[in-house]
Design a protein around this motif. Structure first.
Motif, short mmCIF file in Angstrom:
data_model
loop_
_atom_site.label_atom_id
_atom_site.label_comp_id
_atom_site.label_asym_id
_atom_site.label_seq_id
_atom_site.Cartn_x
_atom_site.Cartn_y
_atom_site.Cartn_z
N GLU A 139 -41.75 -6.75 -2.77
CA GLU A 139 -41.22 -5.93 -1.68
C GLU A 139 -40.99 -4.50 -2.13
O GLU A 139 -41.26 -3.55 -1.39
CB GLU A 139 -39.91 -6.55 -1.16
N GLU B 131 -40.73 -12.18 -5.24
CA GLU B 131 -40.83 -11.65 -3.88
C GLU B 131 -40.12 -10.30 -3.76
O GLU B 131 -40.61 -9.38 -3.09
CB GLU B 131 -40.24 -12.65 -2.89
N LYS B 132 -38.95 -10.16 -4.41
CA LYS B 132 -38.25 -8.88 -4.37
C LYS B 132 -39.06 -7.78 -5.05
O LYS B 132 -39.11 -6.64 -4.58
CB LYS B 132 -36.88 -9.02 -5.05
N GLU C 211 -42.77 -1.21 -0.57
CA GLU C 211 -42.01 -0.07 -0.07
C GLU C 211 -42.46 1.23 -0.74
O GLU C 211 -42.59 2.27 -0.09
CB GLU C 211 -40.51 -0.30 -0.32
#
Length: 412
Positions: free
Chosen positions: A201, A197-198, A205
């Motif tokens: 993300e 998930e990181k 971004e």
């Protein structure tokens, strides 16, 4: 046609070889098998090389890994020689044909909790995969088995029947050990999901920043195109104006010649007349020089622009209020530009509540008015009649219009 697989007559399971049929029989107790001309599916993933035996198994693999493409190699399956495979299995069970000082260790299908196995099969997991997960995770906890699958989803032998040494059965975990092992597997699976998930993300971004840069670049390019179109339109306008003037000049010249002919004079001017024409032309040029508008003050315009940018930065989150201030400044400068002789437009009372709320409350607004020509006079600002500079007021209007209408003003 030659047989391509074996089929369990009791549950309908498709098997690729006699060894798989034996493992299936040991695990389920089924003993009736028949040859089938339908090959067991071989859907090979193009990204990781995993082989899936059915559409359901491929769908589960896709959901777990995100892989999309596969090669269907089902038609490449070789015929099943049942008799030869049974003989080979018998030789292997008897210890091989070559003989030796030590017989190979016998392997048997792994035994797991039948109730948990049935639950995993109901969830869509193949029997071989569910058996391996339950056995490797301790066999006492459904969550631990699923957690083990998340960790070992890329194992090449994940869907192969699990055989274990008969003489070394797997030690059964105590309830406390099983719970601890299950918790550890669940924790690892959770950590893996959090890392994924990181990473997603970060990718989102980066995509947002890239899209923002492209949007800003597109806006600058559009402004440049507008400027080029404006310059080209002005050039064409000048050319059209020059052509019109040339036509008028030719017409006037023809009229002049006709008048001179009517009066009995030669068409060409005499030296005295030419001198008089030159004198009039020089006087006209001097008059045009006196009337010519002054060049717009570029340095003042740059200072005004910087002042507006600083004003926007000094009031973050108040875009609408700042626009109200800019519109008020535009109105004040426009009134002086249109009515330079009206004193009421050239005098601003800073103590006026409306001026206080719309202008004086914003950092840099009073300084902008001073750049436009207003001078401090106690609590007021005043522009003397002899100090009205229409060129400066015009530049002020252009800068304010740009700040109001450009959504990216002050961003870059």
């Amino acid at each position: 046609m030659a047989a391509l697989s074996l089929k369990c007559d009791e549950c309908g399971a498709a098997l690729r070889s006699v060894a798989e049929a034996q493992a299936h029989g040991d695990a389920t107790g089924h003993s009736a098998f028949s040859e089938s001309t339908e090959a067991v599916k071989r859907l090979v993933c193009r990204e990781c090389g995993k082989t899936c035996r059915s559409a359901d198994e491929w769908s589960l693999h896709t959901k777990r890994t995100g892989h999309q493409g596969y090669d269907d190699k089902t038609n490449e399956a070789e015929a099943v020689d049942t008799e030869a495979q049974m003989k080979a299995a018998a030789v292997e069970e008897a210890g091989g044909c070559g003989g030796g000082s030590a017989a190979p260790e016998e392997l048997v299908p792994a035994e797991v909790n039948g109730e948990l196995l049935a639950q995993m099969e109901a969830m869509g997991f193949p029997a071989a995969r569910a058996t391996r997960a339950l056995y490797r995770s301790g066999g006492e906890n459904l969550e631990a088995a699923i957690g083990w699958l998340e960790e070992h989803g890329e194992d090449a032998d994940l869907d192969e029947p699990l055989l274990v040494p008969k003489s070394q059965p797997k030690a059964k975990l105590t309830p406390e050990e099983a719970r601890a092992h299950a918790a550890e597997l669940i924790r690892k699976a959770k950590d893996k999901r959090e890392r994924e998930e990181k990473e997603m993300e970060k990718l989102r971004e980066a995509e947002r920043i890239r899209a923002g840069k492209e949007l800003a670049l597109a806006a600058r390019q559009e402004d440049n195109l507008k400027l080029k179109r404006l310059v080209e339109a002005r050039r064409l306008e000048k050319e059209e104006e020059a052509r019109a003037r040339e036509k008028i000049r030719i017409k006037l010249e023809e009229d002049r010649r006709a008048r001179r002919r009517a009066k009995g004079l030669p068409e060409e001017l005499t030296e005295e007349e030419k001198e008089e024409e030159r004198r009039k032309a020089a006087a006209k040029v001097e008059e045009e020089k006196r009337r010519k508008l002054p060049i717009k003050p570029v340095q003042v315009g740059e200072k005004m622009r910087r002042q507006l940018v600083e004003m926007k930065k000094a009031h973050p989150g108040q875009e609408e209020a700042v626009k109200v201030c800019w519109n008020t400044l535009l109105k004040m400068c426009g009134n002086v530009y249109t009515h330079p002789g009206e004193e009421k437009y050239r005098r601003v009372r800073l103590t006026n509540p409306a001026i206080q709320a719309r202008v004086a409350a914003f950092t840099g607004a009073v300084a902008f008015l001073q750049l436009a020509g207003f001078q401090p006079d106690g609590d007021n600002l005043e522009m003397p009649a002899d100090r009205v500079d229409r060129a400066v007021l015009e530049v002020a209007g252009e800068q304010l219009q740009s700040a109001i209408n450009n959504p990216f003003f002050g961003v870059l």
